[in-house]
Design an enzyme around this catalytic site. Structure first.
Site, PDB file in Angstrom:
ATOM      1  N   SER A 108      -1.290  97.504  40.410  1.00  0.00           N
ATOM      2  CA  SER A 108       0.078  97.259  40.856  1.00  0.00           C
ATOM      3  C   SER A 108       0.393  95.761  40.875  1.00  0.00           C
ATOM      4  CB  SER A 108       0.234  97.825  42.272  1.00  0.00           C
ATOM      5  OG  SER A 108       1.435  97.374  42.858  1.00  0.00           O
ATOM      6  N   TYR A 131       6.885  95.146  38.260  1.00  0.00           N
ATOM      7  CA  TYR A 131       8.210  95.229  38.871  1.00  0.00           C
ATOM      8  C   TYR A 131       9.066  94.135  38.251  1.00  0.00           C
ATOM      9  CZ  TYR A 131       6.681  98.452  42.527  1.00  0.00           C
ATOM     10  OH  TYR A 131       6.234  99.547  43.209  1.00  0.00           O
ATOM     11  N   THR A 157       7.950  99.841  36.169  1.00  0.00           N
ATOM     12  CA  THR A 157       8.507 100.726  37.195  1.00  0.00           C
ATOM     13  C   THR A 157       9.992 100.435  37.354  1.00  0.00           C
ATOM     14  OG1 THR A 157       6.396 100.792  38.336  1.00  0.00           O
ATOM     15  CG2 THR A 157       8.317 101.416  39.627  1.00  0.00           C
ATOM     16  N   LYS A 253       8.051 104.105  34.191  1.00  0.00           N
ATOM     17  CA  LYS A 253       7.746 104.924  35.376  1.00  0.00           C
ATOM     18  C   LYS A 253       8.967 105.043  36.286  1.00  0.00           C
ATOM     19  CE  LYS A 253       4.304 105.176  39.090  1.00  0.00           C
ATOM     20  NZ  LYS A 253       5.038 104.812  40.311  1.00  0.00           N
ATOM     21  N   HIS A 277       8.210 108.174  42.936  1.00  0.00           N
ATOM     22  CA  HIS A 277       7.469 107.158  43.669  1.00  0.00           C
ATOM     23  C   HIS A 277       6.721 107.777  44.864  1.00  0.00           C
ATOM     24  CE1 HIS A 277       7.403 102.645  43.284  1.00  0.00           C
ATOM     25  NE2 HIS A 277       6.679 102.799  44.381  1.00  0.00           N
TER      26      HIS A 277
HETATM   27  C1  HOC Z   1       5.655  97.102  50.723  1.00  0.00           C
HETATM   28  C2  HOC Z   1       5.437  96.775  49.320  1.00  0.00           C
HETATM   29  O1  HOC Z   1       4.699 100.793  45.047  1.00  0.00           O
HETATM   30  C3  HOC Z   1       5.024 101.172  47.367  1.00  0.00           C
HETATM   31  C4  HOC Z   1       4.490 100.287  46.303  1.00  0.00           C
HETATM   32  C5  HOC Z   1       4.832  98.846  46.402  1.00  0.00           C
HETATM   33  C6  HOC Z   1       6.173  98.500  46.934  1.00  0.00           C
HETATM   34  C7  HOC Z   1       6.438  97.014  47.113  1.00  0.00           C
HETATM   35  C8  HOC Z   1       6.666  96.605  48.475  1.00  0.00           C
HETATM   36  O2  HOC Z   1       4.765 100.922  48.541  1.00  0.00           O
HETATM   37  O3  HOC Z   1       5.681 102.160  47.093  1.00  0.00           O
END
Ligand code: HOC
Length: 385
Positions: A108, A131, A157, A253, A277
């Protein structure tokens, strides 16, 4: 003794005991009322399998391909934020376990171990999840870092330009690492293995955004950072430049709608992932397994269709395959193993899923995962386009 861990739920129970409450909650919950999060799991159960008998079940194989890459079974590890908080160096351990098992691991953007950490300690070939932020220079740098580290696919994503409201994270004051509040100290005192692990690593905050997000640590700063940084104007034109800049295999995604699926196919990406998600963004969206058939029908063979959300067993993987998903992704199912037993726990989660997949396939009268289709499902029990 890991041999007593015979299903993913066994791993979840140990995980819940061993990992600090705020990280357990971060993983094992959804947004708002959590209705989509629950539907992802529950709606797999309503789909019934056709039991076949007296079919030669020797020579079975779960081996397949995802975007042309050989996989031991059509399951990849999904990108999960803060994985290095579920277990010290979690991303490195999960990447190693996946590699040894023969399935892809996805790192990620919001990981604790950085792209370079994972490449150094687990080797190249993993996938990187991106992202899209407003700062295009930064995005280009992330893409270039992933290339330099030898990542073999980019997973873009599209469903998180703003953060779904996650009540538990806000109430828990989720932060990485946890702040030394009284409540946290009391909880951490009951998690000695986790604490020892964290004392033994330097990786305790977001490895990929260091230098780009000074002061980002807790949930409120992260949520406002996300709102400031992630690009609310993201559109399909951006997908085009990202594809060009990356120049390799591209996976999109977060697709939940047949029209968006068509756009994803037209973008020239190699695969799309039907995903809500994990029920962490738009609560009230349908389950991923319910959305899958119409999306698979809308794109035909123009793009590989995968899905994630709610997979807790190899039976779920088989059902997804039957409904048109060439590949699947697991998030929580491997995190339970990771938080419970580290690298060995991830391996155990994968073994459990593969065994369930193999046995179920045999009971349904199939010996090769690539021959699995709707015919293994009981008519009237599964979603149709
Ligand atoms: C709190 C993090 O895909 C999720 C992850 C990351 C999201 C970014 C912010 O928690 O769903």
């Amino acid at each position: 003794d890991l041999s007593t861990m015979t299903c993913i739920e066994d791993l979840r129970r140990v995980y819940k005991r061993r990992v600090p409450r705020m990280f357990y909650d971060y993983c094992d919950s959804g947004s708002w009322t959590e209705s989509t999060y629950r539907a992802n799991i529950d709606e797999f159960q309503t789909i019934k399998l056709r039991q076949r008998v007296a079919v030669n079940m020797t020579g079975r194989t779960t081996r397949s391909t995802m975007i042309g890459q050989d996989v031991a079974m059509p399951v990849a590890l999904a990108p999960t934020g803060l994985t290095g908080m579920q277990h010290a160096d979690g991303e490195i351990l999960a990447a190693r376990a996946a590699k040894a098992f023969g399935v892809p691991f996805t790192l990620s953007t919001m990981s604790i171990c950085s792209i370079e950490d994972v490449a150094e300690h687990a080797g190249p070939g993993f996938w990187f999840q991106l992202y899209v932020m407003r700062d295009r220079d930064y995005i280009e740098r992330l893409i270039d870092r992933a290339k330099a580290a030898g990542c073999s696919a980019l997973q873009l994503t599209l469903d998180l330009q703003i953060l779904g409201q996650r009540h538990k994270d806000i109430k828990n004051g989720l932060s990485s690492p946890p702040k030394p509040t009284l409540a946290n100290m009391i909880n951490l005192a009951t998690k000695p293995r986790w604490c020892l692990g964290m004392l033994g690593t330097k990786r305790r905050s977001f490895g990929n955004i260091v230098g780009h997000a000074k002061g980002v640590g807790d949930m409120s700063s992260l949520a406002s950072w996300t709102a400031e940084q992630f690009d609310p104007e993201l559109n399909w034109g951006d997908v085009e430049w990202i594809k060009k800049r990356w120049g390799g295999k591209l996976i999109i995604k977060g697709i939940m709608d047949a029209e968006d699926a068509r756009l994803a196919a037209d973008s020239g990406a190699d695969a799309l992932i039907v995903s809500n998600h994990g029920g962490r963004q738009l609560d009230g969206a349908p389950s991923s397994i319910a959305a899958l058939p119409s999306i698979a029908q809308a794109v035909g063979k123009d793009i590989e269709v995968w899905m994630d959300g709610g997979i807790r067993s190899g039976q779920d993987v088989l059902k997804a395959r039957a409904l048109g998903a060439r590949g699947t992704m697991i998030g929580r199912a491997f995190l339970y193993g990771l938080g419970a037993y580290g690298e060995l726990g991830v391996t155990r989660a994968l073994e459990i899923i593969r065994r369930e997949l193999d046995l179920t396939m045999a009971f349904c009268g199939r010996t090769d995962i690539d021959t699995v289709d709707e015919g293994i499902l009981l008519p009237g029990t599964y979603p149709k386009p």
